[in-house]
Design a protein around this motif. Sequence first.
Motif, short mmCIF file in Angstrom:
data_model
loop_
_atom_site.label_atom_id
_atom_site.label_comp_id
_atom_site.label_asym_id
_atom_site.label_seq_id
_atom_site.Cartn_x
_atom_site.Cartn_y
_atom_site.Cartn_z
N VAL A 120 123.03 -45.96 -42.02
CA VAL A 120 121.67 -45.47 -42.18
C VAL A 120 121.72 -44.00 -42.60
O VAL A 120 122.48 -43.22 -42.04
N ARG A 129 111.00 -44.89 -35.99
CA ARG A 129 111.95 -45.39 -36.99
C ARG A 129 113.36 -45.41 -36.40
O ARG A 129 114.13 -46.35 -36.62
N LEU A 130 113.71 -44.37 -35.66
CA LEU A 130 115.05 -44.30 -35.08
C LEU A 130 115.22 -45.40 -34.02
O LEU A 130 116.28 -46.02 -33.91
N LEU A 131 114.16 -45.65 -33.30
CA LEU A 131 114.18 -46.72 -32.29
C LEU A 131 114.41 -48.07 -32.97
O LEU A 131 115.17 -48.90 -32.48
N ASP A 132 113.75 -48.26 -34.14
CA ASP A 132 113.94 -49.49 -34.90
C ASP A 132 115.41 -49.71 -35.25
O ASP A 132 115.88 -50.83 -35.34
N MET A 133 116.10 -48.60 -35.51
CA MET A 133 117.51 -48.69 -35.88
C MET A 133 118.37 -48.90 -34.63
O MET A 133 119.59 -48.98 -34.72
N GLY A 134 117.73 -48.90 -33.47
CA GLY A 134 118.47 -49.09 -32.23
C GLY A 134 119.06 -47.79 -31.72
O GLY A 134 119.98 -47.80 -30.90
N ALA A 147 125.10 -50.91 -38.75
CA ALA A 147 124.45 -50.67 -40.04
C ALA A 147 124.64 -49.21 -40.43
O ALA A 147 124.70 -48.34 -39.57
N ARG A 201 124.93 -49.07 -34.71
CA ARG A 201 124.87 -50.50 -34.35
C ARG A 201 125.19 -51.41 -35.54
O ARG A 201 124.45 -52.33 -35.85
#
Lengths: 82, 716
Positions: A63, A30-35, A61, A59
């Motif tokens: 969160v 999930r954290l990877l998805d957020m970059g 956004a 990045r």
Amino acid sequence: MLSSFSLDRLGDGQSAYVVRVEAEPAMGRRLLDMGLIPGTRVTCRGRSPAGDPAAYLIRGAVVALRTRDAASVGLAPGPVTV
Amino acid sequence: MGLTHTSTGAGAAGGALVIQRRSPQDRVVALAGNPNVGKSTLFNALTGLRQHTGNWPGKTVANAQGRHIRHGRDYILVDLPGTYSLLARSAEEEAARDFLCFGGAGAAVVVCDATCLERNLNLVLQTLELMPRTVVCVNLLDEARAKGIQVDLEKLSQILGVPVVGTSAGRLEGLEPLMAAVEGVCDAPQPPEPFRADYPPAVEAALARLEPPLTAWLSGRLPARWTALRLLDRDPSLLQSLSEALGGDPGADPAVSAALASARAELEAAGWEGEALREAVASALVRAAAGIAEAVATCRPTRREARDARLDRLFTSRATGIPVMLGLLALALWLTIWGANLPSSLLSRALFWVQDRLTDLFWYLHAPAWLHGALVLGVYRTLAWVVSVMLPPMAIFFPLFTLLEDFGYLPRVAFVLDHAFQKARACGKQALTMCMGFGCNAAGVVGCRIIDSPRERLIAVLTNSFVPCNGRFPTLIALLTMFFVGAGGGLGRSLLAAGLLTGVILLGVAMTFWTSRILSATVLKGVPSAFVLELPPYRRPRVGQVVVRSLLDRTVFVLGRAAAVAAPAGLVIWLCANLRVGEGTLLSLCTGALDPFARLLGLDGVILMAFLLGFPANEIVVPVMLMGYLAAGSLTDLGDLEALRALLVQNGWTWRTAVCTILFSLFHWPCSTTCLTIAKETGSVRWTLLAIALPTAVGMGLCALTAAAARALGLG
């Protein structure tokens, strides 16, 4: 072992850079998805009334992450090279 | 524009996606994108449909398809649920990826949020690997401009190697160029050669080894580079879908299998395997996306950033977060109660005037008394009550709720309430599904799909009906007004009613936390799972559009249900009240049988019967109750709440009856539509039964306790 400086300790309005992510796999993805990868700059955008979770600018956004999860992200105060 | 007719009630869950082609010439175009980038708004604008939209991530949980006709050809647009990646870690990601791979789409549109391009480009790069015939749609350009963000679309198109179109779907800007670009990529004889992210050298070497045999085996069905990456990281969910869709396992091909074995061995020797490989691939995409975003987007800080930060402080800080949330809830309820007063009394006067004229007409025609009774006193009167007492609050609260949703407030509620859900070992996103429940419990249950962990999703499904839906608000308002505030308008009275109603709702919310905690400790044991919630930028709601749309939508919906459910129920009640069985009527027999048990709960037989008959739709409970009492009494003029109160008091109601009825209205079995939706979503009769039993048990327990305590203290 994580350094003493992790994402959950980031104060309101402070920024820092990700050194490593040691979350359990589901959270890590999930954290990877957020970059959120090593080298990424994060800024704390405030905490909820109970202090947990907190909001982070990642990045472009905003969160929300729980303290338990944010503790798995190691930070450094300045830019890091990966 | 918030929940719509198609996203509430029976249509909420949607069905399996079967592409409905009208001709083989039809082109299927997938709409992909991160959550909350305006995909559904774009979809609605292009197809003329009305999918649920709102400013929070995860609204679109079911695939939807619609038609756009261009130059005489049908384009079937498929609105995929929002995903951050195609690496298939959640059900939606798997669904989105499988549709792009095997759904028969001729092209894809990846919708991006211009205000947050960097993260959105990650999904673009992943999609380009899978589907070269892609148009990148940079949406929300209007918002980006307001935030001081400039995107060089031409340069982005040059870098990506595919068409890039800027849109502001909310204002219908850029739709024509977008569809022209879609037509262009579909028409192109050869797919474009899009941007390729560079992976670590060892990974690239392995890909170079694997791609040639795979290209031969796939023969154009899927891009070889993408398939090779998935084979290397041994993605089990994909291997299965691959074998099913392509009619065979690529690993069974000798050339592919030999190349795969040596490529894997080389990667392992270089230290890239399992999670490390997956992470390296994903990180390479994130870095490539960051590089591109830096090259094409410029940002100068504006007042908008500061405004969002200020709003966030107001809505979520320790000092103001919870008071503001309660204040907004109370304000919405007050507006509902205050606003419903006038239309309610006007409607009721008008409708009961019509009833008298209908009676005159029946007299004039010398119609038999039973016909007048069944049609006018049964069917028409019940309908009149639903419309006059139930409809106005429903039609007012719904748009208000939608405005907050459009503005972007719901994710902040989830942020503020997450701590409580964390303590209950549930997911903070349950706050979002709980909020949806205020609109419609069936929609709330479907919304639970946004919760990834099956355990936490079940908790959210089972507890959704603890918050009163739109159909139960009017009942609560009517009872509170009649027994605790006093009817007849006035600012003070409406404020008091709103305060009391807020209290009732908070009781429902508290019960949600409490039962969630109990479920986590018993049948659904476990620890909280990963929780990542995006807090999107605030958006100015399109007030006019939202109010008109959702007001009309609600009115049409309630009127339709009234005709389908309330009218037959009115007829049944009238028949029961007039069919003689031995000593009494069928109605008195039924209510008499229910009465002893109902008394234990502080209710009476008629009330319990009304709740039972209200199973198809909660808004008919009060009308059915009134019919039940009227069948025995002789009152005719029931224009206002004062007269209704008199009728109830005449039938033995005290404040204790009112409290118990309010409690039972808050906590009883979910309506039939919600039950069906729960059955569909959980796929299990057992969980559905528990979802019915749980609120019912809580309601009965609370009512019995209240009744016993009041009796013991000699009150009421």
